[in-house]
Design a protein around this motif. Structure first.
Motif, PDB file in Angstrom:
ATOM      1  N   ASN A  17       1.332  -1.059   0.324  1.00 41.32           N
ATOM      2  CA  ASN A  17       0.236  -0.025  -0.104  1.00 41.32           C
ATOM      3  C   ASN A  17       0.908   1.228  -0.023  1.00 41.32           C
ATOM      4  O   ASN A  17       1.470   1.657   1.100  1.00 41.32           O
ATOM      5  CB  ASN A  17      -0.535  -0.565   1.391  1.00 41.32           C
ATOM      6  CG  ASN A  17      -1.877   0.821   1.178  1.00 41.32           C
ATOM      7  OD1 ASN A  17      -1.980   2.503   0.519  1.00 41.32           O
ATOM      8  ND2 ASN A  17      -3.441   0.859   1.586  1.00 41.32           N
ATOM      9  N   LYS A  19       0.318   4.353   0.074  1.00 44.41           N
ATOM     10  CA  LYS A  19       0.136   4.746   2.174  1.00 44.41           C
ATOM     11  C   LYS A  19       1.051   5.043   2.856  1.00 44.41           C
ATOM     12  O   LYS A  19       1.564   5.889   4.005  1.00 44.41           O
ATOM     13  CB  LYS A  19      -1.100   5.250   1.886  1.00 44.41           C
ATOM     14  CG  LYS A  19      -2.430   5.577   1.206  1.00 44.41           C
ATOM     15  CD  LYS A  19      -3.991   5.670   1.768  1.00 44.41           C
ATOM     16  CE  LYS A  19      -4.677   6.034   0.497  1.00 44.41           C
ATOM     17  NZ  LYS A  19      -6.265   5.354   0.413  1.00 44.41           N
ATOM     18  N   ASP A  20       1.654   3.660   2.880  1.00 44.81           N
ATOM     19  CA  ASP A  20       2.247   4.086   4.063  1.00 44.81           C
ATOM     20  C   ASP A  20       3.879   4.697   4.248  1.00 44.81           C
ATOM     21  O   ASP A  20       4.395   4.211   4.737  1.00 44.81           O
ATOM     22  CB  ASP A  20       2.636   1.885   3.924  1.00 44.81           C
ATOM     23  CG  ASP A  20       0.975   0.882   4.611  1.00 44.81           C
ATOM     24  OD1 ASP A  20       0.404   1.788   5.051  1.00 44.81           O
ATOM     25  OD2 ASP A  20       0.929   0.172   4.141  1.00 44.81           O
ATOM     26  N   THR A 193       0.330  -5.943   2.979  1.00 42.58           N
ATOM     27  CA  THR A 193      -0.660  -4.730   3.044  1.00 42.58           C
ATOM     28  C   THR A 193      -1.510  -4.296   1.187  1.00 42.58           C
ATOM     29  O   THR A 193      -2.235  -3.176   1.165  1.00 42.58           O
ATOM     30  CB  THR A 193       0.127  -3.558   3.541  1.00 42.58           C
ATOM     31  OG1 THR A 193       0.703  -3.194   2.218  1.00 42.58           O
ATOM     32  CG2 THR A 193       1.157  -3.982   4.450  1.00 42.58           C
ATOM     33  N   LYS A 194      -2.023  -5.768   0.540  1.00 40.48           N
ATOM     34  CA  LYS A 194      -2.346  -4.671  -0.519  1.00 40.48           C
ATOM     35  C   LYS A 194      -3.603  -5.814  -0.742  1.00 40.48           C
ATOM     36  O   LYS A 194      -4.234  -6.413   0.797  1.00 40.48           O
ATOM     37  CB  LYS A 194      -1.955  -5.615  -1.795  1.00 40.48           C
ATOM     38  CG  LYS A 194      -0.638  -5.384  -1.398  1.00 40.48           C
ATOM     39  CD  LYS A 194       0.746  -6.828  -2.929  1.00 40.48           C
ATOM     40  CE  LYS A 194       1.560  -6.128  -3.052  1.00 40.48           C
ATOM     41  NZ  LYS A 194       2.671  -7.165  -3.808  1.00 40.48           N
ATOM     42  N   TYR A 195      -4.447  -5.913  -1.560  1.00 38.50           N
ATOM     43  CA  TYR A 195      -6.040  -6.373  -2.286  1.00 38.50           C
ATOM     44  C   TYR A 195      -6.128  -7.733  -1.230  1.00 38.50           C
ATOM     45  O   TYR A 195      -7.405  -7.792  -0.524  1.00 38.50           O
ATOM     46  CB  TYR A 195      -6.528  -5.083  -3.122  1.00 38.50           C
ATOM     47  CG  TYR A 195      -7.771  -5.779  -3.331  1.00 38.50           C
ATOM     48  CD1 TYR A 195      -8.693  -4.704  -3.138  1.00 38.50           C
ATOM     49  CD2 TYR A 195      -8.550  -6.367  -3.661  1.00 38.50           C
ATOM     50  CE1 TYR A 195     -10.112  -5.599  -3.111  1.00 38.50           C
ATOM     51  CE2 TYR A 195      -9.723  -6.991  -4.235  1.00 38.50           C
ATOM     52  CZ  TYR A 195     -10.825  -5.855  -3.621  1.00 38.50           C
ATOM     53  OH  TYR A 195     -11.691  -6.544  -3.497  1.00 38.50           O
TER      54      TYR A 195
END
Length: 276
Positions: A17, A19-20, A193-195
């Motif tokens: 992600n 955003k991290d 942290t991925k979908y």
């Protein structure tokens, strides 16, 4: 360190992600003169996502780090600020760059760490595994079965093991681990942290049955319990519930042996006592 020397920043990037990314990492990436990226294509995605001003980004993967080391050290001595980034996560954890960072220290060049995401710590913190006795991080295992066995043979049996697994070697490696370590409880942290993130407690025997898997994984393998007769707190209750459902003792032994990594004979004996 000379007055003119630059700084080598060791910068952690998101493991999935975007955003991290940390605010400090973004600040550093905007101000440095040069960025060393294990995968320039992956870095460009981050660059576009945060509108980073165009920088000189050069490839710095394992096969070229030795030949590029001297030039980078020269630039640092000239006063350049350089960021070292792995493809994802925190550099030097099974990634290139260790030689360069060590060389910078030896040359008196300032090295500054910009901490952030790591598949290792993310997997451990989401697993619930007891780390009071410590753990052993193995990174990526060798490709050959003989080399894997050599690497694992003298490790303490009671400590938790953590390793990275590429998707194309997942099934083969699990089968080798099962053969060497026996059937232990294991935590699979895939696509962190991925979908399609997957966080699953299972056993080595169950995981070894999975033929196709997507994305890199972090695998946490619990240490072998040294105390004889160790039983998870819920084992007796599980046996009682399965007996009530009409399952035979042999089937109960098989299921729970795979689930907890305990000898099926031990579970069989306990189930017989409970039933009687």
């Amino acid at each position: 360190m000379t007055e003119k020397s630059g700084i080598l920043y060791v910068v952690a990037l998101p493991i999935g992600n975007l955003k991290d990314i940390t605010l400090r990492a973004l600040e550093v990436l905007k101000e440095v003169d040069l960025i060393l990226a294990e995968d320039t294509r992956s870095f460009k995605k981050l660059e576009r996502a945060y509108s980073l001003s165009p920088k000189e980004v050069i490839s710095f993967y394992r096969e070229v780090e030795t030949e590029k080391e001297e030039k980078i050290i020269e630039l640092l001595k000239e006063g350049k600020k350089i960021a070292l980034c792995s493809e994802a996560g925190t550099p030097l954890l099974s990634d290139p760059g260790a030689r360069l960072v060590r060389r910078a220290h030896l040359e008196g060049i300032k090295v500054e760490s910009i901490p952030g995401p790591s598949a290792l710590t993310t997997a451990l913190s989401s697993s619930g595994v007891d780390l009071s006795k410590g753990f052993i991080f193995l990174g990526f295992l060798p490709r050959k079965e003989k080399e894997i066995k050599e690497k694992l043979k003298d490790l303490p049996q009671g400590l938790t093991l953590v390793l990275f697994l590429p998707p194309h070697r997942f099934s083969k490696t699990l089968k080798i681990l099962l053969e060497i370590l026996g059937d232990r409880q294991a935590f699979l942290a895939r696509e962190l942290t991925k979908y399609h993130e997957e966080l699953t407690w299972s056993s080595l025997s169950e995981l070894s049955k999975r033929e196709e898997i997507k994305g890199e994984s972090t695998l946490i393998i619990e240490g072998k319990e040294e105390e004889k007769g160790f039983q998870p707190p819920s084992l007796k209750e599980e046996i009682e519930n399965l007996l009530k459902k009409g399952l035979k003792i042999k089937e109960i032994s098989r299921r729970l042996s795979q689930k907890y990594g305990i000898s099926s004979k031990e579970i069989y004996s306990l189930a017989k006592d409970i039933k009687s």
